[in-house]
Design an enzyme around this catalytic site. Structure first.
Site, mmCIF file in Angstrom:
data_model
loop_
_atom_site.group_PDB
_atom_site.id
_atom_site.type_symbol
_atom_site.label_atom_id
_atom_site.label_comp_id
_atom_site.label_asym_id
_atom_site.label_seq_id
_atom_site.Cartn_x
_atom_site.Cartn_y
_atom_site.Cartn_z
ATOM 1 N N CYS A 1 0.855 -1.176 0.000
ATOM 2 C CA CYS A 1 0.000 0.000 0.000
ATOM 3 C C CYS A 1 0.896 1.232 0.000
ATOM 4 O O CYS A 1 2.078 1.139 0.301
ATOM 5 C CB CYS A 1 -0.877 0.016 1.240
ATOM 6 S SG CYS A 1 -1.878 -1.462 1.398
ATOM 7 N N ARG B 1 1.691 1.609 -5.946
ATOM 8 C CA ARG B 1 1.845 0.623 -4.870
ATOM 9 C C ARG B 1 0.562 -0.141 -4.570
ATOM 10 O O ARG B 1 0.562 -1.114 -3.815
ATOM 11 C CB ARG B 1 2.304 1.319 -3.590
ATOM 12 C CG ARG B 1 3.621 2.036 -3.710
ATOM 13 C CD ARG B 1 4.000 2.666 -2.403
ATOM 14 N NE ARG B 1 4.289 1.662 -1.401
ATOM 15 C CZ ARG B 1 5.475 1.107 -1.220
ATOM 16 N NH1 ARG B 1 6.473 1.464 -1.975
ATOM 17 N NH2 ARG B 1 5.659 0.208 -0.292
ATOM 18 N N TRP C 1 -3.692 -1.887 -1.608
ATOM 19 C CA TRP C 1 -3.737 -3.157 -2.312
ATOM 20 C C TRP C 1 -4.289 -4.131 -1.284
ATOM 21 O O TRP C 1 -3.647 -4.438 -0.284
ATOM 22 C CB TRP C 1 -2.346 -3.579 -2.774
ATOM 23 C CG TRP C 1 -2.361 -4.803 -3.639
ATOM 24 C CD1 TRP C 1 -2.562 -4.849 -4.985
ATOM 25 C CD2 TRP C 1 -2.166 -6.160 -3.214
ATOM 26 N NE1 TRP C 1 -2.510 -6.149 -5.419
ATOM 27 C CE2 TRP C 1 -2.276 -6.985 -4.359
ATOM 28 C CE3 TRP C 1 -1.932 -6.765 -1.991
ATOM 29 C CZ2 TRP C 1 -2.145 -8.366 -4.309
ATOM 30 C CZ3 TRP C 1 -1.804 -8.150 -1.934
ATOM 31 C CH2 TRP C 1 -1.907 -8.925 -3.099
ATOM 32 N N ASN D 1 0.265 -0.332 6.153
ATOM 33 C CA ASN D 1 0.784 -1.141 5.046
ATOM 34 C C ASN D 1 1.374 -2.405 5.660
ATOM 35 O O ASN D 1 2.192 -2.308 6.571
ATOM 36 C CB ASN D 1 1.866 -0.342 4.307
ATOM 37 C CG ASN D 1 2.540 -1.157 3.228
ATOM 38 O OD1 ASN D 1 1.981 -2.127 2.715
ATOM 39 N ND2 ASN D 1 3.760 -0.783 2.860
ATOM 40 N N GLY D 2 0.958 -3.573 5.192
ATOM 41 C CA GLY D 2 1.472 -4.829 5.735
ATOM 42 C C GLY D 2 0.330 -5.738 6.166
ATOM 43 O O GLY D 2 -0.822 -5.518 5.787
ATOM 44 N N GLU E 1 10.788 -13.749 -19.495
ATOM 45 C CA GLU E 1 10.487 -12.338 -19.211
ATOM 46 C C GLU E 1 9.478 -11.785 -20.225
ATOM 47 O O GLU E 1 8.551 -11.058 -19.861
ATOM 48 C CB GLU E 1 11.798 -11.526 -19.219
ATOM 49 C CG GLU E 1 11.669 -10.035 -19.027
ATOM 50 C CD GLU E 1 11.033 -9.606 -17.710
ATOM 51 O OE1 GLU E 1 10.796 -10.450 -16.843
ATOM 52 O OE2 GLU E 1 10.727 -8.407 -17.585
ATOM 53 N N LYS F 1 5.796 -10.297 -19.143
ATOM 54 C CA LYS F 1 5.340 -8.954 -19.505
ATOM 55 C C LYS F 1 3.965 -9.032 -20.173
ATOM 56 O O LYS F 1 3.082 -8.236 -19.908
ATOM 57 C CB LYS F 1 6.324 -8.262 -20.456
ATOM 58 C CG LYS F 1 7.615 -7.807 -19.826
ATOM 59 C CD LYS F 1 7.515 -6.507 -19.066
ATOM 60 C CE LYS F 1 7.661 -6.568 -17.595
ATOM 61 N NZ LYS F 1 8.611 -7.228 -16.856
ATOM 62 N N GLU G 1 1.158 -9.980 -17.555
ATOM 63 C CA GLU G 1 0.766 -8.965 -16.581
ATOM 64 C C GLU G 1 0.149 -7.732 -17.232
ATOM 65 O O GLU G 1 -0.678 -7.066 -16.623
ATOM 66 C CB GLU G 1 1.922 -8.575 -15.660
ATOM 67 C CG GLU G 1 3.079 -7.888 -16.329
ATOM 68 C CD GLU G 1 4.224 -7.561 -15.367
ATOM 69 O OE1 GLU G 1 3.961 -7.298 -14.186
ATOM 70 O OE2 GLU G 1 5.378 -7.572 -15.805
ATOM 71 N N HIS H 1 9.689 -32.130 -25.710
ATOM 72 C CA HIS H 1 9.332 -32.922 -24.530
ATOM 73 C C HIS H 1 7.933 -32.588 -24.042
ATOM 74 O O HIS H 1 7.578 -32.904 -22.912
ATOM 75 C CB HIS H 1 10.365 -32.705 -23.421
ATOM 76 C CG HIS H 1 11.740 -33.094 -23.849
ATOM 77 N ND1 HIS H 1 12.131 -34.412 -23.963
ATOM 78 C CD2 HIS H 1 12.795 -32.348 -24.260
ATOM 79 C CE1 HIS H 1 13.387 -34.460 -24.392
ATOM 80 N NE2 HIS H 1 13.804 -33.220 -24.597
ATOM 81 N N LYS I 1 3.144 -2.581 -7.305
ATOM 82 C CA LYS I 1 4.567 -2.530 -7.660
ATOM 83 C C LYS I 1 5.455 -3.291 -6.679
ATOM 84 O O LYS I 1 6.319 -4.045 -7.085
ATOM 85 C CB LYS I 1 4.999 -1.067 -7.740
ATOM 86 C CG LYS I 1 6.444 -0.869 -8.119
ATOM 87 C CD LYS I 1 6.626 -0.968 -9.606
ATOM 88 C CE LYS I 1 8.064 -0.839 -10.031
ATOM 89 N NZ LYS I 1 8.303 -1.593 -11.277
HETATM 90 C C1 F6R Z 1 7.140 -7.757 -13.281
HETATM 91 C C2 F6R Z 1 7.485 -7.226 -11.988
HETATM 92 C C3 F6R Z 1 7.524 -8.155 -10.829
HETATM 93 C C4 F6R Z 1 8.726 -7.819 -9.931
HETATM 94 C C5 F6R Z 1 8.698 -8.689 -8.667
HETATM 95 C C6 F6R Z 1 9.900 -8.449 -7.790
HETATM 96 O O1 F6R Z 1 7.171 -6.787 -14.260
HETATM 97 O O2 F6R Z 1 7.721 -6.064 -11.843
HETATM 98 O O3 F6R Z 1 7.565 -9.476 -11.232
HETATM 99 O O4 F6R Z 1 9.899 -8.031 -10.651
HETATM 100 O O5 F6R Z 1 7.538 -8.414 -7.934
HETATM 101 O O6 F6R Z 1 9.963 -7.125 -7.364
HETATM 102 P P1 F6R Z 1 11.288 -6.516 -6.781
HETATM 103 O O7 F6R Z 1 12.300 -6.538 -7.851
HETATM 104 O O8 F6R Z 1 10.922 -5.150 -6.334
HETATM 105 O O9 F6R Z 1 11.690 -7.412 -5.640
#
Ligand code: F6R
Length: 614
Positions: free
Chosen positions: A2, A27, A75, A101-102, A484, A488, A491, A507, A609
């Site tokens: 949050c 966030r 969140w 937050n938490g 990756e 992308k 998400e 396989h 995030k």
């Molecule tokens: C994907 C993304 C997430 C973060 C993951 C780790 O685009 O952003 O998969 O990479 O939540 O976050 P950090 O790097 O902040 O530990």
């Protein structure tokens, strides 16, 4: 997960707080709320959904003007994301308000005890229990700071709390355990926030709070103590970026801006780390060379995109530094009894430095006496404090939820670490390290070149916006790039996307190939002949079964042309560095496809995030 903002000073608090929330919305964006203290009374407003809903409510019914306030963007963890569960939460008397937050793990017993004691709890959240506990403790005497200290002593789990009380109308109190909280120090005004971005428009002077600390924020000063009431040591620092870095700067989305910033971010992450003698200097790692020479195993822990950077690091570390390297999802690490010792180096990669899974993995490794190195983008975050040393990536603030420039700079950081270990251990000669470093220094220019040629990728993405599924294939370091690319797309475009090691195709996954299925293939450089030729065969195999092949290969690689329905050429670079150029088209592809589908690429559904809960 949050975003939290607190303010006390001379300006209308509501404006400062809402502006701060706008910068923290990445966030969490399930709901938002504010509280303002004015004329000894507490006014709150909260709304489910994005901040825009709260703004609308505040315009319809503006609260009285006050110069002390706080705000929250959520969140959801406990309770549905509706108005009732949005923060702030208030006590029975309406005189204490709290944001959080938490996760408070013992919330159920606390709520039961409070209800038994006659409190009326109106939400389904863990947070509301804190408002009522504070109510009791304030009544018991000692003021809000003392009340917060006593309440924190009763809480289990992770929490950053900010509270205000009508009985002390000049005071904002914050408490921190496990979730981030920073102080912004202004002239006659002070700020509290989950991230400096919330107050960067007003001050760049910040104080980093440590674990289990309480901050007392008044317009004319800040006092920090620990949970026992003793004065705490704090670290003051100056933020080295300004408000423009936290704004879109003419781009429609932060993600587009952050993709475009990658050449600069890569260059900044290299800056100051290469001596005039051609040797690498990574003093901030704070692990003496003698100890690095003793390391006999490296384990990398990370989540999501950072985990993909870790997978690529493994190839570089084993190739250059000649050390065995394991890569583990941070969320799995401590549940599998990993074998660690004082000669194990654990590298934790995290953009935010707040990902709870990564922090828990680091704590587990510390208990086993391993050496700890963090790779992190956010100054003042928790991860660097918990590691022996840290290598900061200098990507600047990454605000879009989907990670882009942080990923590329994490790659630069792991290359630097691998080469540094090779230099210290002598597994590569000085001139070999220098030659690779020189190639690294040319990477910003190569990434720029990729960015200049992205229009066909955008067109391709738009043409695929009605597809239901896209597969990604790669070999060697191209495999994590495929993962990756798929992440992308999942998400941002909410599409089924999977990344596979091309060698695994036969396989099982090849059964997924059907007429017209888009398959993106990351082709290794021609110099890696064996790898290259194998993947060219893979492309032929899937094409023969009807796949629509989208091939990313180095410039001038004619061998793939006959089998590529779409060919995306990237500059030729050494194999291990190739992810720096092959990832970029995949970022652009996902961003454009999601935009074509009408999605908010900066704030994809259900995500936030930084994931500060396990
Ligand atoms: C994907 C993304 C997430 C973060 C993951 C780790 O685009 O952003 O998969 O990479 O939540 O976050 P950090 O790097 O902040 O530990």
């Amino acid at each position: 997960m949050c975003g939290i903002v607190g303010y006390v000073g001379g300006r209308p608090a509501l404006d400062v707080v809402v502006e701060g929330l706008a910068r923290l919305e990445y966030r969490g964006y399930d709901s938002a709320g504010v509280a303002v203290l004015a004329d000894g009374k507490l006014a709150t407003a909260k709304r489910a959904g994005k901040l825009v809903n709260l703004r609308g409510a505040l315009e319809e019914e503006p609260p009285p003007e006050g110069t002390l306030g706080m705000g929250h963007t959520r969140w959801a963890t406990h309770g549905a994301p509706n108005d009732r569960n949005a923060h702030p939460h208030v006590d029975c008397t309406g005189s204490v308000a709290v944001i959080h937050n938490g996760i408070i793990e013992n919330f159920a017993e606390l709520r039961a005890e409070l209800e038994e004691g006659g409190h009326r709890l109106l939400s389904d959240t863990d947070t509301e229990a804190v408002a009522h506990l504070l109510e009791d403790e304030v009544k018991a005497g000692g003021g809000l700071v003392e009340a917060m200290r006593r309440v924190c002593g009763r809480l289990e789990g992770a929490f950053t709390l900010v509270a205000v009380h009508t009985g002390d109308p000049d005071l904002v109190v914050g408490a921190r355990r496990n979730s981030p909280l920073v102080v912004g120090v202004g002239e006659g005004e002070n700020f509290l926030a989950s991230d400096v971005a919330a107050f960067i428009a007003h001050t760049r002077d910040a104080i980093e709070l440590g674990q289990d600390q309480i901050v007392e924020l008044r317009a004319d000063g800040v006092t920090v103590t620990d949970f026992e009431g003793r004065p705490a040591d704090v670290k003051e620092y100056h933020v080295d970026w300004d408000v423009s870095a936290a704004e879109k700067g003419g781009f429609d989305y932060f993600m587009l801006k952050e993709i475009a910033e990658q050449p600069r971010a890569v260059a900044d992450t290299l800056l100051g780390r290469i001596g005039t003698d051609g040797r690498l200097h990574l003093d901030e790692m704070r692990i003496p060379d003698r100890e690095l020479r003793e390391v006999d195993k490296i384990i990398i822990v990370a989540c999501g995109t950072s985990y993909h950077a870790g997978l690529i690091a493994k190839y570089a570390i084993e190739h250059w530094a000649g050390l065995p390297c394991e890569v583990e999802l941070a969320s799995e690490f401590r549940y599998r009894d990993p074998i660690l010792s004082p000669t194990t180096l654990v590298i934790a990669i995290s953009q935010s430095g707040e990902t709870m899974d990564a922090l828990m993995a680091v704590r587990h490794a510390r208990e086993q006496k391993a050496k700890l190195l963090g790779i992190c983008n956010v100054n003042g975050s928790t991860l660097p404090r918990e590691c022996d040393g840290v290598l900061y990536t200098h990507a600047g603030p990454e605000i879009a939820v989907a990670s882009t420039k942080a990923f590329l700079t994490q790659l630069v950081a792991v290359y630097l670490i691998a080469l540094y270990i090779a230099q210290v251990r002598g597994t590569k000669w000085g001139d070999e390290v220098f030659a690779m470093v020189q190639l690294l220094e040319r990477m910003p220019e190569k990434v720029e070149k990729v960015l200049e040629t992205m229009e066909p990728v955008r067109e391709l993405a738009r043409s695929l916006s009605n597809e239901r599924c896209v597969l990604f294939l790669g070999r060697h370091v191209g495999f994590p790039v495929a993962l990756e690319g798929a992440l992308k797309l999942k998400e941002l475009a909410y599409m089924h996307a999977e990344g596979f090691a091309a060698g695994e195709l036969k396989h099982g996954p090849i059964a997924l190939i059907e007429e017209g299925l888009p398959v993106v293939v990351v082709v290794p450089p021609r110099a890696r002949e064996v790898l290259h030729d194998k993947i060219v065969s893979n492309i032929q195999e899937i094409r023969a079964r009807g796949a629509r092949t989208i091939v990313i290969a180095e410039d001038g690689d004619e061998s793939v042309e006959p089998y590529a329905d779409t060919l995306i050429a990237v500059p030729a670079v050494p194999t291990l560095l190739q992810p720096l150029v092959t990832t970029v088209p995949l970022q652009v592809f996902a961003c454009e496809l999601a935009t074509a589908k009408g999605h908010d690429v900066d704030q994809p559904r259900n995500l936030a995030k930084s994931v500060t809960v396990e």
